[in-house]
Design a protein around this motif. Structure first.
Motif, short mmCIF file in Angstrom:
data_model
loop_
_atom_site.label_atom_id
_atom_site.label_comp_id
_atom_site.label_asym_id
_atom_site.label_seq_id
_atom_site.Cartn_x
_atom_site.Cartn_y
_atom_site.Cartn_z
N THR A 59 0.83 -1.20 0.00
CA THR A 59 0.00 0.00 0.00
C THR A 59 0.87 1.26 0.00
O THR A 59 1.98 1.24 0.52
CB THR A 59 -0.96 0.01 1.21
N ARG A 61 -0.58 4.27 1.06
CA ARG A 61 -1.38 5.24 1.82
C ARG A 61 -0.54 6.29 2.53
O ARG A 61 -0.96 7.42 2.72
CB ARG A 61 -2.26 4.52 2.85
N SER A 62 0.66 5.93 2.92
CA SER A 62 1.53 6.86 3.66
C SER A 62 2.37 7.72 2.73
O SER A 62 3.17 8.52 3.20
CB SER A 62 2.44 6.06 4.59
#
Length: 161
Positions: A59, A61-62
């Motif tokens: 992912t 997301r950060s």
């Protein structure tokens, strides 16, 4: 390859009547309409006993790509689950090796491309992971992962993500 692994019975109705089996690796697709993307790709490895599973995915997301591992004490479909496809069984004695391989898949920086020229994302991470598991003989694919991605019986928006 067939297995005598018993299904996790209470999950059978959640995925169009197909039983979820112990010790099996699944590709899980999640719809991502809110983000303007087609699907998020993840690997789901069911427990050898009980109703739990471990989700492995990549992912960003950060703001940077990371391998994320989440344990779920009970597997159940979510509103965003589009597909759950079995890839292979992972014998109990190879579970630790599978987890090690998944943890060691190279994570590339945002904007990078993999050897095939495709952008690095959750889908290409998953392809690399499945390839490494097959290469280590933890699972046995019946077809090359890249050939599977070009199957004509899958909707274009799944194979071209």
């Amino acid at each position: 390859m067939t297995s005598s692994a018993p299904p996790i019975a209470m999950l059978a109705e959640g995925f169009d009547g197909d039983p979820i089996r112990h010790g099996k690796l699944y590709v899980q697709l999640h719809e991502r309409k809110a983000l303007g993307e087609a699907y998020h790709w993840a690997l789901l490895l069911t427990d050898d006993e009980g109703e739990g599973a471990t989700l492995h995915h990549c992912t960003d997301r950060s703001g940077q790509w990371v391998h994320e591992i989440k344990y779920f004490p009970r597997v159940f479909p979510t509103a965003s689950t589009v597909c759950l496809a079995g890839v292979g069984f992972i014998p109990k004695e190879q579970r630790a090796e599978a987890e090690r391989i998944l943890d060691e898949i190279e994570i590339l920086p945002v904007g990078s491309k993999v050897a095939s020229g495709e952008p690095f994302n959750c889908r290409t991470w998953l392809k690399m992971a499945v390839h490494q598991l097959d290469r280590a003989r933890v699972i046995s694919l019946i077809s090359d992962i890249d050939v599977m991605g070009r199957r004509r019986d899958l909707p274009n928006d799944i194979t071209n993500v």
